[in-house]
Design an enzyme around this catalytic site. Structure first.
Site, mmCIF file in Angstrom:
data_model
loop_
_atom_site.group_PDB
_atom_site.id
_atom_site.type_symbol
_atom_site.label_atom_id
_atom_site.label_comp_id
_atom_site.label_asym_id
_atom_site.label_seq_id
_atom_site.Cartn_x
_atom_site.Cartn_y
_atom_site.Cartn_z
ATOM 1 N N TYR A 45 28.877 46.029 55.316
ATOM 2 C CA TYR A 45 29.713 44.825 55.448
ATOM 3 C C TYR A 45 28.833 43.586 55.341
ATOM 4 C CZ TYR A 45 34.671 45.206 56.106
ATOM 5 O OH TYR A 45 36.001 45.335 55.850
ATOM 6 N N GLU A 47 30.293 39.965 55.055
ATOM 7 C CA GLU A 47 31.128 38.755 54.905
ATOM 8 C C GLU A 47 30.243 37.513 54.929
ATOM 9 O OE1 GLU A 47 34.075 38.882 57.947
ATOM 10 O OE2 GLU A 47 35.287 40.360 56.893
ATOM 11 N N ASP A 191 39.925 31.073 31.838
ATOM 12 C CA ASP A 191 39.807 32.480 32.229
ATOM 13 C C ASP A 191 39.282 33.225 31.005
ATOM 14 O OD1 ASP A 191 40.152 35.155 32.700
ATOM 15 O OD2 ASP A 191 42.224 34.997 33.417
ATOM 16 N N THR A 217 36.439 38.490 34.295
ATOM 17 C CA THR A 217 36.193 39.835 34.795
ATOM 18 C C THR A 217 34.784 40.218 34.349
ATOM 19 O OG1 THR A 217 37.045 40.851 32.778
ATOM 20 C CG2 THR A 217 38.607 40.551 34.586
ATOM 21 N N LYS A 220 35.039 44.077 30.889
ATOM 22 C CA LYS A 220 35.600 44.235 29.544
ATOM 23 C C LYS A 220 34.461 44.097 28.529
ATOM 24 C CE LYS A 220 39.698 42.029 31.477
ATOM 25 N NZ LYS A 220 40.909 42.826 31.624
ATOM 26 N N ARG A 226 34.049 47.129 37.383
ATOM 27 C CA ARG A 226 35.298 46.384 37.535
ATOM 28 C C ARG A 226 35.052 45.286 38.563
ATOM 29 N NH1 ARG A 226 38.665 49.374 34.813
ATOM 30 N NH2 ARG A 226 40.201 47.729 34.999
HETATM 31 C C1 LIG Z 1 42.890 37.135 30.929
HETATM 32 C C2 LIG Z 1 42.816 38.042 32.107
HETATM 33 N N1 LIG Z 1 42.661 37.522 33.335
HETATM 34 C C3 LIG Z 1 42.621 38.289 34.433
HETATM 35 C C4 LIG Z 1 42.729 39.652 34.351
HETATM 36 C C5 LIG Z 1 42.777 40.454 35.606
HETATM 37 O O1 LIG Z 1 41.653 41.189 35.795
HETATM 38 P P1 LIG Z 1 41.666 42.418 36.838
HETATM 39 O O2 LIG Z 1 42.428 43.506 36.185
HETATM 40 O O3 LIG Z 1 40.205 42.686 37.040
HETATM 41 O O4 LIG Z 1 42.317 41.908 38.088
HETATM 42 C C6 LIG Z 1 42.872 40.259 33.089
HETATM 43 C C7 LIG Z 1 42.981 41.716 33.003
HETATM 44 O O5 LIG Z 1 43.458 42.286 32.106
HETATM 45 C C8 LIG Z 1 42.924 39.421 31.946
HETATM 46 O O6 LIG Z 1 43.108 39.941 30.734
#
Ligand SMILES: Cc1ncc(COP(=O)(O)O)c(C=O)c1O
Length: 434
Positions: A45, A47, A191, A217, A220, A226
């Protein structure tokens, strides 16, 4: 090792090894990444942040998290990062929580045109908490229309303008988006969950100099565990009236840090943070740039080969790792294509095309991605073969024998591209033990 779970893990390892993985959001993490994920760091842990924890015994995980932060900063040229989000969804939720109060306005990319649930879908907390409006792609080109985004922003006056997608095959114009955000006094959030690895490899436009905040993320195109991350570049503006750039960064980062923890998360997953550090280290190597270049080349070859076979590829190609195929001229739905291709050992996902007449569970298209097979060593020649298999499978969707034949052919072919994962010493379910 009598727990049947290990048999299912082995079955999944084998599935991953024996099939063509074309899901655009998936990849094969390295054995080093998986080793960190399966480590004793799971037990800890921690935090808080390095040097400021709410638990004792954090001296080693502090080092791990600091290394992850430094590598991520280096990878993207970021001024500040947080490596703790459990996933991309958590990164987005935290950023929106930091920048918006309930009821305030968010302008983002339409889910049905390629956006993401966490960008304001009514089914997601972002859509329930904030007042949301979307922009989309043009019906004639399927490309983003920055004039339309500007008009919408002028009329809607969002506090956050969010960009980024799950299925958009073209690059983003961050500079123009920033000019739109500045005009209406909005924060610009990117994002980059999908193209992060390609951006880190400097093969796509860089959002860091233009966006107030960037989320991603790590699993990918970035090919890590993950997870999620939050970053800030050099241009973080002065939304809080601080006197110095350093003061502004400190203020903004404190708000983002606390929106994540304790805002929406508890203890950070230190094993995942270690695995992120490993993946960032890998992405900093010259080999990752070569890999990422090949990811894009492969996607472009796949798009071209499918078009030559009469398929409609949205936008006529791709700038990144994604190829979107509209199957309407073939008289096939996305759902039927996904099912048939799976029988042939080809994993894809059905995908709405913009302005799709079909509901999401049927959909008119499929989304293909090249990151995973490129990790296995596929280049242009192999992707021409992938297009041929896809075409043969889609033209024999009701011929189970033919689909099984393709599946066997693919399995044999893939023996030349082994995965570097050791198998579990257990029989897979349904097979007699040796
Ligand atoms: C553009 C985008 N943002 C956020 C996410 C969410 O990611 P996670 O599945 O790790 O929560 C994804 C997942 O497919 C995504 O394509």
């Amino acid at each position: 090792m009598t727990d049947p779970i290990f048999s299912w893990i082995e079955a999944e390892r084998r599935r991953q090894e024996e099939g063509l993985e074309l899901i655009a959001s998936e990849n094969y993490a390295s054995p080093a990444v998986l080793r960190a994920l399966g480590s004793v760091l799971n037990n800890k842990y921690a935090e808080g942040l390095p040097g400021r924890r709410y638990y004792g015994g954090c001296e080693y995980v502090d080092e791990v998290e600091r290394i992850a932060q430094e590598r991520l900063k280096l990878l993207f040229g970021a001024e500040w990062v947080n490596v703790q989000p459990h996933s991309g969804a958590q990164a987005n939720a935290a950023v929106l929580l930091a920048l918006l109060r309930p009821g305030e306005r968010l302008l983002s990319f339409e889910l049905a045109h390629g956006g993401h649930l966490t960008h304001g879908s009514p089914l997601n907390s972002s859509g329930k908490l904030y007042t949301v409006e979307h922009y989309g792609v043009r019906a004639d080109t399927y490309l983003l229309d920055y004039d339309q985004i500007r008009e919408k922003a002028r009329a809607f006056r969002p506090k956050v303008l969010m960009a980024g997608a799950s299925s958009y095959p073209r690059d983003w114009d961050w500079k123009t988006l920033r000019s739109i955000a500045d005009e209406v006094g909005a924060f610009l959030v990117a994002d980059i969950a999908h193209p992060a690895g390609l951006i880190a490899a400097k093969l796509l436009n860089d959002p860091l100099p233009h966006c107030h905040v960037v989320t991603s993320t790590t699993h990918k195109t970035l090919r890590g565990p993950r997870g999620g991350v939050i970053l800030m570049g050099r241009d973080f503006d002065n939304p809080f009236g601080e006197k110095t750039p350093k003061g502004q960064l400190k203020k903004m980062s404190a708000i983002l840090d606390s929106a994540l923890f304790p805002g929406i998360q508890g203890g950070p997953h230190m094993h995942t943070i270690a695995a992120k550090a490993v993946a960032f280290g890998e992405a900093l190597q010259p080999e990752f740039r070569r890999y990422s270049r090949q990811v894009i080349r492969n996607a472009q070859v796949l798009a071209q080969a499918l078009m030559e076979r009469g398929y409609t590829v949205l936008t006529g190609g791709t700038d990144n790792h994604i190829v979107l195929v509209d199957l309407r001229n073939k008289g096939i739905t996305g759902r039927d294509a996904e099912r048939g291709l799976e029988k042939a050992g080809i994993t894809v996902n059905k995908n709405l095309i913009p302005y799709d007449p079909q509901p999401p569970l049927i959909a008119s298209g499929i989304r293909l991605g090249t990151p995973a097979l490129t990790t296995r060593g596929f280049t242009e020649a192999e992707f021409r073969q992938v297009a041929a298999w896809i075409d043969t499978a889609l033209t024999h969707l009701s011929d189970d024998e033919k689909l099984a034949k393709i599946r066997n052919e693919i399995r044999e072919f893939l023996r030349g591209y082994p995965l570097p994962y050791a198998s579990e010493p257990v029989p897979v379910p349904g097979e007699a033990s040796a």
